[in-house]
Design a protein around this motif. Structure first.
Motif, PDB file in Angstrom:
ATOM      1  N   LEU C 235      13.827   2.918  -0.328  1.00 53.63           N
ATOM      2  CA  LEU C 235      14.399   1.592  -0.094  1.00 53.63           C
ATOM      3  C   LEU C 235      13.458   0.733   0.747  1.00 53.63           C
ATOM      4  CD1 LEU C 235      18.170   2.402   0.405  1.00 53.63           C
ATOM      5  CD2 LEU C 235      17.070   1.323  -1.511  1.00 53.63           C
ATOM      6  N   LEU C 236      12.786   1.390   1.704  1.00 54.38           N
ATOM      7  CA  LEU C 236      11.816   0.663   2.529  1.00 54.38           C
ATOM      8  C   LEU C 236      10.663   0.172   1.659  1.00 54.38           C
ATOM      9  CD1 LEU C 236      12.018   0.196   5.505  1.00 54.38           C
ATOM     10  CD2 LEU C 236      10.485   2.107   5.896  1.00 54.38           C
ATOM     11  N   ALA C 237      10.240   1.022   0.719  1.00 56.12           N
ATOM     12  CA  ALA C 237       9.124   0.645  -0.152  1.00 56.12           C
ATOM     13  C   ALA C 237       9.503  -0.570  -1.004  1.00 56.12           C
ATOM     14  CB  ALA C 237       8.732   1.814  -1.044  1.00 56.12           C
ATOM     15  N   VAL C 238      10.773  -0.615  -1.469  1.00 59.74           N
ATOM     16  CA  VAL C 238      11.213  -1.767  -2.262  1.00 59.74           C
ATOM     17  C   VAL C 238      11.166  -3.027  -1.409  1.00 59.74           C
ATOM     18  CG1 VAL C 238      13.162  -2.801  -3.442  1.00 59.74           C
ATOM     19  CG2 VAL C 238      12.638  -0.408  -3.796  1.00 59.74           C
ATOM     20  N   CYS C 239      11.798  -2.968  -0.221  1.00 59.97           N
ATOM     21  CA  CYS C 239      11.860  -4.153   0.639  1.00 59.97           C
ATOM     22  C   CYS C 239      10.462  -4.625   1.017  1.00 59.97           C
ATOM     23  CB  CYS C 239      12.648  -3.842   1.913  1.00 59.97           C
ATOM     24  SG  CYS C 239      14.392  -3.696   1.631  1.00 59.97           S
ATOM     25  N   MET C 240       9.611  -3.676   1.455  1.00 65.92           N
ATOM     26  CA  MET C 240       8.286  -4.066   1.896  1.00 65.92           C
ATOM     27  C   MET C 240       7.433  -4.511   0.720  1.00 65.92           C
ATOM     28  SD  MET C 240       8.641  -3.768   5.049  1.00 65.92           S
ATOM     29  CE  MET C 240       7.006  -4.129   5.624  1.00 65.92           C
ATOM     30  N   GLY C 241       7.667  -3.891  -0.434  1.00 61.27           N
ATOM     31  CA  GLY C 241       6.913  -4.270  -1.623  1.00 61.27           C
ATOM     32  C   GLY C 241       7.163  -5.710  -2.016  1.00 61.27           C
ATOM     33  N   ILE C 242       8.389  -6.193  -1.769  1.00 65.19           N
ATOM     34  CA  ILE C 242       8.698  -7.583  -2.089  1.00 65.19           C
ATOM     35  C   ILE C 242       8.185  -8.508  -0.994  1.00 65.19           C
ATOM     36  CG2 ILE C 242      10.591  -9.201  -2.410  1.00 65.19           C
ATOM     37  CD1 ILE C 242      12.126  -6.808  -3.637  1.00 65.19           C
ATOM     38  N   LEU C 243       8.365  -8.051   0.247  1.00 70.10           N
ATOM     39  CA  LEU C 243       7.951  -8.901   1.370  1.00 70.10           C
ATOM     40  C   LEU C 243       6.428  -9.050   1.403  1.00 70.10           C
ATOM     41  CD1 LEU C 243       9.134 -10.383   3.808  1.00 70.10           C
ATOM     42  CD2 LEU C 243       8.688  -8.348   5.157  1.00 70.10           C
ATOM     43  N   ILE C 244       5.714  -7.926   1.215  1.00 69.69           N
ATOM     44  CA  ILE C 244       4.249  -7.958   1.218  1.00 69.69           C
ATOM     45  C   ILE C 244       3.784  -7.322  -0.089  1.00 69.69           C
ATOM     46  CG2 ILE C 244       2.185  -7.407   2.560  1.00 69.69           C
ATOM     47  CD1 ILE C 244       4.173  -6.592   4.813  1.00 69.69           C
ATOM     48  N   PRO C 245       3.729  -8.077  -1.175  1.00 66.11           N
ATOM     49  CA  PRO C 245       3.417  -7.447  -2.463  1.00 66.11           C
ATOM     50  C   PRO C 245       1.955  -7.043  -2.605  1.00 66.11           C
ATOM     51  CG  PRO C 245       3.905  -9.790  -2.721  1.00 66.11           C
ATOM     52  CD  PRO C 245       4.013  -9.503  -1.274  1.00 66.11           C
ATOM     53  N   PHE C 246       1.178  -7.192  -1.556  1.00 62.65           N
ATOM     54  CA  PHE C 246      -0.255  -6.903  -1.639  1.00 62.65           C
ATOM     55  C   PHE C 246      -0.527  -5.438  -2.013  1.00 62.65           C
ATOM     56  CE2 PHE C 246      -4.066  -5.319   0.583  1.00 62.65           C
ATOM     57  CZ  PHE C 246      -5.018  -6.065  -0.088  1.00 62.65           C
ATOM     58  N   GLY C 247      -1.467  -5.240  -2.904  1.00 60.60           N
ATOM     59  CA  GLY C 247      -1.925  -3.882  -3.186  1.00 60.60           C
ATOM     60  C   GLY C 247      -1.279  -3.227  -4.396  1.00 60.60           C
ATOM     61  N   ILE C 248      -0.078  -3.706  -4.763  1.00 60.13           N
ATOM     62  CA  ILE C 248       0.596  -3.087  -5.907  1.00 60.13           C
ATOM     63  C   ILE C 248       0.020  -3.684  -7.188  1.00 60.13           C
ATOM     64  CG2 ILE C 248       2.816  -2.693  -6.987  1.00 60.13           C
ATOM     65  CD1 ILE C 248       4.087  -3.124  -4.285  1.00 60.13           C
ATOM     66  N   SER C 249      -0.374  -2.822  -8.117  1.00 62.21           N
ATOM     67  CA  SER C 249      -1.043  -3.338  -9.306  1.00 62.21           C
ATOM     68  C   SER C 249      -0.479  -2.701 -10.562  1.00 62.21           C
ATOM     69  CB  SER C 249      -2.536  -3.051  -9.216  1.00 62.21           C
ATOM     70  OG  SER C 249      -2.727  -1.660  -9.135  1.00 62.21           O
ATOM     71  N   ALA C 250      -0.762  -3.351 -11.682  1.00 61.42           N
ATOM     72  CA  ALA C 250      -0.349  -2.790 -12.958  1.00 61.42           C
ATOM     73  C   ALA C 250      -1.542  -2.055 -13.549  1.00 61.42           C
ATOM     74  CB  ALA C 250       0.097  -3.908 -13.889  1.00 61.42           C
ATOM     75  N   PRO C 251      -1.295  -1.082 -14.467  1.00 60.12           N
ATOM     76  CA  PRO C 251      -2.405  -0.424 -15.108  1.00 60.12           C
ATOM     77  C   PRO C 251      -3.185  -1.455 -15.945  1.00 60.12           C
ATOM     78  CG  PRO C 251      -0.282   0.395 -15.906  1.00 60.12           C
ATOM     79  CD  PRO C 251      -0.006  -0.616 -14.894  1.00 60.12           C
ATOM     80  N   PRO C 252      -4.462  -1.289 -16.228  1.00 53.48           N
ATOM     81  CA  PRO C 252      -5.285  -0.120 -15.916  1.00 53.48           C
ATOM     82  C   PRO C 252      -5.674  -0.062 -14.438  1.00 53.48           C
ATOM     83  CG  PRO C 252      -6.593  -1.808 -16.972  1.00 53.48           C
ATOM     84  CD  PRO C 252      -5.181  -2.310 -16.975  1.00 53.48           C
ATOM     85  N   VAL C 253      -5.785   1.137 -13.949  1.00 54.68           N
ATOM     86  CA  VAL C 253      -6.008   1.344 -12.524  1.00 54.68           C
ATOM     87  C   VAL C 253      -7.434   1.825 -12.286  1.00 54.68           C
ATOM     88  CG1 VAL C 253      -5.264   2.618 -10.517  1.00 54.68           C
ATOM     89  CG2 VAL C 253      -3.605   1.931 -12.225  1.00 54.68           C
ATOM     90  N   THR C 254      -8.101   1.166 -11.361  1.00 54.88           N
ATOM     91  CA  THR C 254      -9.430   1.640 -10.971  1.00 54.88           C
ATOM     92  C   THR C 254      -9.309   2.477  -9.707  1.00 54.88           C
ATOM     93  OG1 THR C 254      -9.756  -0.316  -9.626  1.00 54.88           O
ATOM     94  CG2 THR C 254     -10.522  -0.428 -11.903  1.00 54.88           C
ATOM     95  N   PHE C 255     -10.354   3.222  -9.377  1.00 55.01           N
ATOM     96  CA  PHE C 255     -10.303   4.041  -8.164  1.00 55.01           C
ATOM     97  C   PHE C 255     -10.243   3.171  -6.925  1.00 55.01           C
ATOM     98  CE2 PHE C 255     -11.500   7.664 -10.756  1.00 55.01           C
ATOM     99  CZ  PHE C 255     -10.713   8.625 -10.161  1.00 55.01           C
ATOM    100  N   PHE C 256     -10.961   2.035  -7.018  1.00 58.97           N
ATOM    101  CA  PHE C 256     -10.948   1.116  -5.894  1.00 58.97           C
ATOM    102  C   PHE C 256      -9.540   0.570  -5.671  1.00 58.97           C
ATOM    103  CE2 PHE C 256     -11.438  -3.264  -4.284  1.00 58.97           C
ATOM    104  CZ  PHE C 256     -11.998  -2.952  -3.058  1.00 58.97           C
TER     105      PHE C 256
END
Lengths: 172, 665, 315
Positions: C235-256
C-alpha cells in the motif's frame, strides 16, 4: 506539535552505551546453549514476562528497560503480549499458590526452544517469603529454569547485563 | 424434431410436480412417500434444465432468440431467452432443494404434515413456472396467485404461533401486492383482463402519461413487495425463515427472482417509462440494499440473517434495473453504452444470488436440524465436528460476500466497474455514480460483516451449548446439495461470466477462456484469478514445506492468562456486532435497558438486574405503526354508526341510494 | 520476459517488506530519542520464528491452520500486482482496482476468522473490531481507487501509476493530493497503525490486529507478521508511486533503468516509513468507539478528492 518536535530534536539521542557484560553467570546449561543456537545466536529475543506474585519491584525495573536511557530494543530484545510469541519467559516473585497454574500454562504454551529466566531474589530462591504457606517457592519448583538474575529487585542494568550475558556466554 | 424435444421436456417438467401431488396423496401411508414425491420433483427439475440448455444451445442468448412452443398444439407460447433463463433458475432450485428434502424432511414428520407440505410445494413449483410461461394477463395473475397462496402454506407449515403470525402478515402483504400488480397491468391493458402481452403493449401505447406513471408506481409496489424492497419488505424476514429450509431456499432463492422477472416483463410493456421512474427504482434499490445488509449484520436468527441478505441482494439488483432504465435508449451513445454492462450484472447477480442463497438456506437448515436451534448465540465449534461441511459453508459465505474466486465477485465486479467506467461519461454521471459506488462499497462491507459473523458464530471457537457440542454426523444429502451450490458458484464465474458477456454469439464467437470486456473496454478474466489463486497456494505450500520447522504442532489449551476460560466467555454473535450496533444506533433504533426486579419484598436492596437490548424495526416504527394507529382511529370513529338503531341503518341505505342515483344519472 | 519482470518485481517487494517494518520501528525509536533496533531486525526475528516449534490450541479447527496461508497468499497477490518498479506488465485482469480491493478484504476476513477460531476472548474482540474497521473503510477505499482511475483513465494499478509517470509532476499529482490523503487514512486503518490501532501495545484491551494473532506461534506467526509487512509495503508503494512517480518505467527495461527504479523504490519506501513514523510520533491513538468519526472523515476526504478530480476533468 512543533514544540514536541523541537524538543525531540534538541534532546538528541539519550541512550547509554552498551554496558559491560559480566561473566558471573556460569551455570549455562545445554538447553540454553541449544536454544540460543537455534535462535540465530540470540540476535533477536522476544520476552514474555510472567509476574508470579512479585512485589512489582521487578516490573518497575523491566519497564525502565524500555526507556530512552536503557533502550533494550537496540539489542533486538522486545516484550511481547502472548507466551506463544515468546522465546524467553522472565518470571518474577516467589510463585504464589494462586499463580502456580498460570505459570505452568504459560510455560506449556511457550513454543520451544525456550529460555526461562528467574528474575529477582524471590524468583531465584523464594526470598523472604521462602517456606511461607502461601507460596510454592522458587520458580524452579514449578518449571525448569535456565538462568537466574538475583537482586531484590535487580537494577535495570543488572537485568540488561544478565540477559546479554545469557546470550553472549553461549556464543563462545 | 428439436422443437418437439424442447416441447416434450418442458411439458414433462411442468406436469411432473402435479403427478407428484397425486402420488403423494395416494401413497401417504407409506414411509417412502416423501422420497417418491421428491424424486418426481427432481425429475421435473432435471427435464427442465435439459430443455433450457437445449434451448440456449439451439438458439443462443439474446433478445432475438425466441421459440414458439405449441405444447402439442394445445397452447401457443413464444418463449424468449429471458423466460428460459428464469425458468432454469426455477428448475435448478427445484432440483437442489428436492434432493435436499429427501433426507431433511423425514426427521420433521411430527412437525410438518409431509403429504400436505409436498402438495403445497408442488403447486408452488407449478405456480412459479406458470407465472414465467404465461402468455397473457389473466393466466399471469392466476399463476401469480397460485404461487403466492401455496407459498403461504409453506410458511405456515409447522403451524406454530410464530409461523401463523408471519404467514398472516405475508398473506396480507402479498395480496396488497397482488392488487397493485393487477391494477397496474389492467391500467396498461385498458381494462381488458384477457389481453395477451402483445395486446397489453399495444393498448399501453394509447395510455396517458398520468396513467403510465400510476401504472409504473403500482407495478413497482406490487412486484417490489414480493421482492422484499424497502419499505414493503416487512413480511419477508418473518415469513421466509418459518418455512422448512428447502422451501425457504426456494422462497428466497427463486420466488424473489420470479418477482424480478415480473417487474422486468411488466416494464417491457411500457411504451416509455416516466422520467422519475429510474430515480425511484435506484433509490428504493439502494435503500433496500443498505437496510438489508445492516439488519443482516446484527440479526441473531441464522435464517433471518439470510432473509435480510436477500433483501439486500434484491436491492442491489433493483438499483441496477433503475440505472438500466436511466441509461437505456438515451440519445447519447456514450450513455446508452452503459446499458449492456448493467444488464450483464443484473443477469449474473440474479443467477449468483440464486446459487449461494439456495445453498446457504439448505446449509443453515442442516445445521438447525442437527442442533435444534437457529440462534447464533447458542451454536459454535461445529467446524471441529463437521470439517467438510464447514468448508462448504465457508465457501458459500465467501461467495455471498462477493469475494474472489467465486462467481458473485465477478458479477459485482461488473457492477462496480460499470459504475466507475460510467463516471467518465459526464459530470452528472461522475458525481451520481460515485455516490452509488460508495454506498455499494458500504453495503458490500456490511454484507461481508454479516457473513463472517454468521460463519464464525456457527462454526468457530468452542460450542456454546450442549446442543452444539453433541451433534451427530451429517447425512450425505444434507450437505451434497450445498456442495453443488459451491461448485455452481465457481462455475458461474468461470463459464457463465464469459458466456453472458457476449450475447447473440453464443455458439460461434465466444471463447470460454477469454477475457470479459465490458464498458470502456475494461476486461476481467476469471481464469486468471483462479490460476493465480492456485499458483499462490502451491507456492506457499512448497515454501512452508521447505523453509520452516516441519515438526508437528504441539496441542495445548487456549491461552487463558491463568484464569481457566469457558465457552461462555467467548464473544457471541451479539457481542461481535456490538460496534456496528453502536455506529448505526439511530438507524437500527437499538436500545439497551437495565431491568431491576426486587427479589425479596422485605429488603429493597436485594434485586435482580438484567440487561436487555433490542432492535426496533425502523420502518415498522415510523411507517407501519402510524398507519395502524390511523386505521384503528378511523375504525373507532366509524364504529359509532353501529349503534343498533334500525332507523339509522334505513337512513344510511336511503342516503346510499340517493348518492348512487345522483352519480349515475 | 514479462513473467520474469513480474517475478522480479514481486521478489523485490517481498524481500523489502520486513525492511519497511524495521525502518518504521527504528525511526520511531529515534523520534523517542532512543537508538532503536537495527532496521534488519524483522528479518532475523521472522527467520527465528520459522525455526521454532508451534503450539496450537485444542479448541481450533482446520480454519485456524488455513488462515496464515490465505492471509499470506492475499499479501503475495498484492506484491505481485503493485507497480513498484515497472507498470504495464501484469495482465489487466489481475491488477484491476476492484480486484485489488477485494483481495485486501479477503486477507482481513481470514485474519478475523483466525481470531474467532481460538475460543479466546482476546481473539474474538480483535476480530470484532477488525471486521468493523474493514467494513467501514471500504467506501473510502473504493471511492479513492475509483477517483484515481477516473483521473487517469486506467483501471489497473499499473495503468494508474503509469499515467502519473507520463505527465509532468505539477500537472498530474496536485489534483490527486486530496485523494492521496484519503488513501493514507485507508492505509493507516488497513495496516493497524495509529490512530486506529497501536502496533506496539501489550495491553489486550487496546489491541485490534495484535489481539487476533495472540494464539499463533512459530511458522504461522511468522507468516502472519510477514503478511502484514507485505501489505504495508504494497500500500505504501502504491501511495508513494503516485506521489513520486519517478523511476517507475514500462518495458523494455534497461539495466540502467532497473538500477534507477530500484534506488527510487527504496528511497520512496524510506520516505514512506519516515512519514508513518512521524505521524505515529505526533498523534495519539483514538478510542475505538470514535472510529466512526475517523472513517467518516476518510470517506469525506475521498469524496472531496473525487469532487476535485471531477472539476479538473469537466471544466
Amino acid at each position: 506539535m512543533l514544540r514536541l518536535l523541537s524538543k525531540i530534536i534538541t534532546t538528541g539521542k539519550r541512550t547509554e552505551k552498551c554496558p559491560q557484560i559480566p561473566t558471573y553467570i556460569e551455570e549455562i546449561g545445554e538447553n540454553l546453549k541449544h536454544a540460543i543456537h537455534t535462535l540465530y545466536g540470540g540476535r533477536t529475543l522476544r520476552i514474555r514476562h510472567v509476574d508470579a506474585g512479585s512485589t512489582n519491584g521487578e516490573e518497575y525495573e523491566l519497564t525502565a528497560l524500555g526507556n530512552a536511557f536503557y533502550d533494550i530494543e537496540r539489542f533486538g530484545i522486545s516484550f511481547v503480549a502472548s507466551p506463544r510469541h515468546a522465546d524467553v519467559l522472565t518470571v518474577s516473585g516467589p510463585v504464589t499458590r494462586n499463580m502456580e497454574h498460570a505459570l505452568k500454562t504459560a510455560y506449556e504454551m511457550t513454543p520451544g526452544p525456550k529460555i526461562v529466566v528467574a528474575l529477582g531474589d524471590g524468583a531465584c530462591t523464594g526470598g523472604i517469603w521462602k517456606d511461607s504457606y502461601a507460596v510454592v517457592g522458587a520458580v524452579e519448583n514449578v518449571i525448569p529454569v535456565d538462568a537466574r538474575i538475583p537482586g531484590d529487585p535487580p537494577t535495570p542494568e543488572d537485568v540488561l547485563r544478565g540477559l546479554l550475558s545469557i546470550v553472549t556466554a553461549t556464543r563462545k | 424434431m428439436s422443437s418437439f424435444t424442447i416441447d416434450c421436456l418442458f411439458a414433462i417438467a411442468f406436469v411432473l410436480p402435479l403427478v407428484g401431488v397425486v402420488l403423494s396423496l395416494a401413497t401417504r401411508r407409506f414411509s417412502w412417500n416423501n422420497t417418491l414425491v421428491q424424486s418426481m420433483f427432481i425429475l421435473s427439475g432435471f427435464a427442465g434444465l435439459i430443455a433450457g440448455s437445449y434451448f440456449f444451445a439451439l438458439l443462443g442468448i439474446g433478445n432475438s432468440a425466441s421459440f414458439n412452443g405449441t405444447f402439442f398444439g394445445l397452447v401457443n407460447i413464444a418463449l424468449n431467452s429471458m423466460q428460459v433463463f428464469f425458468l432454469m433458475l426455477v428448475y435448478g432450485g427445484v432440483l437442489l432443494t428436492s434432493l435436499y428434502a429427501i433426507q431433511s424432511l423425514p426427521p420433521y414428520k411430527d412437525v410438518y404434515v409431509l403429504p400436505t407440505l409436498n402438495v403445497a410445494s408442488a403447486f408452488f413449483i407449478v405456480g412459479m413456472q406458470a407465472t414465467i410461461l404465461s402468455p397473457s394477463l389473466f393466466t399471469f395473475l392466476m399463476a401469480w396467485e397460485i404461487m403466492s397462496v401455496s407459498a403461504y402454506f409453506l410458511v405456515i407449515a409447522d403451524r406454530s404461533d410464530e409461523s401463523l403470525r408471519a404467514g398472516w402478515l405475508y398473506f396480507v402483504m402479498t395480496h396488497i401486492g397482488f392488487a397493485c400488480i393487477a391494477a397496474g397491468l389492467l391500467l396498461l391493458a385498458g381494462g381488458n383482463l384477457f389481453a395477451s402481452w402483445h395486446d397489453v403493449a399495444l393498448s399501453a401505447l394509447g395510455a396517458t402519461p398520468l396513467a403510465i406513471s400510476i401504472a409504473f408506481v403500482l407495478l413497482l409496489a406490487g412486484f417490489g413487495s414480493k421482492a422484499g424492497l424497502v419499505p414493503l419488505h416487512q413480511w419477508l424476514p418473518y415469513a421466509h425463515p418459518q418455512a422448512p429450509s428447502g422451501s425457504s431456499a426456494l422462497l428466497s432463492g427463486v420466488m424473489l427472482k420470479v418477482a424480478l422477472f415480473g417487474f422486468i416483463q411488466g416494464v417491457a410493456l411500457f411504451p416509455f417509462v416516466p422520467s422519475f421512474s429510474a430515480f425511484l427504482v435506484i433509490s428504493i434499490g439502494l435503500l433496500s440494499a443498505f437496510f438489508g445488509a445492516l439488519r443482516a449484520a446484527v440479526e441473531n436468527d441464522a435464517k433471518r440473517v439470510l432473509a435480510w441478505s436477500s433483501i439486500e441482494n434484491m436491492g442491489l439488483i433493483f438499483s441496477a434495473v433503475g440505472i438500466y432504465l436511466l441509461v437505456h435508449g438515451s440519445q447519447d451513445s456514450a450513455v446508452s453504452a452503459i446499458a449492456p454492462s448493467i444488464a450483464l450484472f443484473i443477469i449474473l447477480h440474479t443467477a449468483n444470488h440464486f446459487i449461494f442463497k439456495t445453498g446457504l438456506f439448505m446449509a443453515v437448515g442442516a445445521v438447525a436440524s442437527k442442533t435444534h436451534t437457529r440462534n447464533l448465540d447458542e451454536l459454535g465449534g461445529l467446524a471441529q465436528r463437521w470439517p467438510i461441511f464447514a468448508g462448504i459453508f465457508l465457501a458459500l459465505s465467501l461467495a455471498a460476500a462477493a469475494l474472489p474466486p467465486f462467481g458473485t465477485f465477478f458479477g459485482e465486479w461488473t457492477y462496480f466497474q460499470t459504475l466507475a467506467s460510467g463516471m467518465t461519461v459526464s459530470a452528472f454521471f461522475g458525481g451520481s455514480f460515485a455516490l452509488i459506488l460508495a454506498l455499494l462499497a458500504l453495503v458490500g462491507g456490511l454484507a461481508l460483516f454479516a457473513y463472517v459473523r454468521m460463519f464464525s458464530a456457527i462454526f468457530l471457537g468452542r460450542a456454546r451449548t450442549t446442543h452444539a457440542e453433541q451433534v451427530s454426523p451429517m447425512p450425505i444429502l444434507l450437505w451434497l446439495p450445498s456442495l453443488f451450490s459451491v461448485l455452481l458458484s465457481i462455475i458461474a464465474g468461470l463459464f457463465l461470466f464469459p458466456i453472458l458477456s457476449a450475447p447473440n454469439t453464443f455458439m460461434e464467437g465466444v471463447t470460454l477462456f477469454g477475457d470479459v470486456a465490458i464498458l470502456g473496454g475494461v476486461s476481467m478474466n476469471a481464469w486468471w484469478v483462479l490460476l493465480s489463486v492456485i499458483f499462490i497456494g502451491v507456492l506457499l505450500t512448497v515454501c512452508r514445506r521447505s523453509f520452516s520447522n516441519r515438526n508437528p504442532a504441539r496441542i495445548t489449551d487456549t491461552w487463558d492468562c491463568g484464569q481457566p476460560i469457558t465457552p461462555r466467555m467467548q464473544y457471541t454473535a451479539t457481542g461481535f456486532s456490538a460496534p456496528i450496533r453502536f455506529f448505526f444506533k439511530s438507524i437500527l433504533m437499538s436500545e439497551k435497558e437495565l431491568i431491576i426486579e426486587p427479589i425479596s419484598m422485605s429488603n429493597p436492596w436485594i434485586v435482580r438486574r438484567r440487561l436487555v437490548w433490542s432492535i426496533k424495526s425502523f420502518f415498522e416504527y415510523w411507517l407501519y405503526r402510524p398507519i395502524g394507529i390511523a386505521v384503528f382511529a378511523v375504525s373507532r370513529a366509524v364504529k359509532r354508526l353501529q349503534n343498533g338503531v334500525i332507523q339509522l341503518y334505513l337512513l344510511l341505505v336511503i342516503c346510499a341510494l340517493v348518492f348512487t342515483l345522483a352519480t349515475t344519472l | 520476459m514479462t513473467y520474469l519482470l513480474i517475478t522480479f518485481q514481486a521478489l523485490v517487494v517481498l524481500l523489502s517488506a520486513p525492511l519497511v517494518v524495521g525502518m518504521v520501528r527504528t525511526l520511531k525509536a529515534r523520534f523517542q530519542n532512543r537508538q532503536g533496533p537495527s532496521i534488519f531486525l524483522p528479518y532475523v526475528s521472522m527467520l527465528s520464528l520459522l525455526r521454532k516449534e508451534m503450539t496450537i490450541t485444542k479448541h481450533s479447527s482446520w480454519v485456524f491452520r488455513m488462515v496464515p496461508f490465505v492471509v499470506l497468499g492475499s499479501a503475495f497477490f498484492l506484491a505481485l500486482v503493485v507497480p513498484s518498479l515497472f507498470f504495464g506488465i501484469v495482465p489487466s485482469s489481475l491488477d484491476n482496482i476492484f480486484l485489488f480491493g477485494a483481495v485486501v478484504a479477503l486477507g482481513s476476513v481470514f485474519l478475523v476468522l483466525g481470531g474467532m477460531d481460538t475460543g479466546s476472548t482476546f481473539g474474538n474482540m480483535g476480530s470484532s473490531r477488525e471486521m468493523t474497521l474493514a467494513t467501514l473503510v471500504e467506501p473510502a477505499l473504493y471511492v479513492s481507487l475509483a477517483t484515481l482511475a477516473l483521473a487517469t483513465g486506467a483501471w489497473g494499478m499499473g495503468g494508474i501509476v503509469g499515467h502519473f509517470t507520463s505527465l509532468p509532476w505539477l500537472v498530474a499529482v496536485p489534483p490527486a493530493i486530496v485523494t492521496l490523503i484519503g488513501l493514507l487514512f485507508v492505509l493507516l486503518a488497513e495496516n493497524a497503525r495509529y490512530p486506529v490501532d497501536n502496533p506496539a501495545t501489550h495491553l489486550e484491551l487496546t489491541m485490534v490486529h495484535e489481539a487476533m494473532i495472540l494464539e499463533y506461534s512459530g511458522t504461522y506467526l511468522a507468516m502472519l507478521e510477514y503478511a502484514s509487512a507485505i501489505k504495508l509495503t504494497a500500500l505504501l508503494a502504491v501511495c508513494m508511486g503516485i506521489l513520486i512517480p519517478f523511476g517507475i518505467s514500462a518495458p523494455p527495461v534497461t539495466f540502467f533503468g532497473l538500477g534507477i527504479a530500484l534506488i527510487a523504490f527504496f528511497g520512496k519506501l524510506a520516505l514512506g516509513a519516515f512519514a508513518i513514523a512521524f505521524i505515529e510520533s505526533v498523534i495519539v491513538k483514538m478510542r475505538f468507539y470514535r472510529m466512526q468519526e475517523y472513517m467518516m472523515l476518510a470517506f469525506f476526504i475521498a469524496l472531496l478528492g473525487l469532487a476535485v478530480e471531477l472539476i479538473v476533468l469537466y471544466h
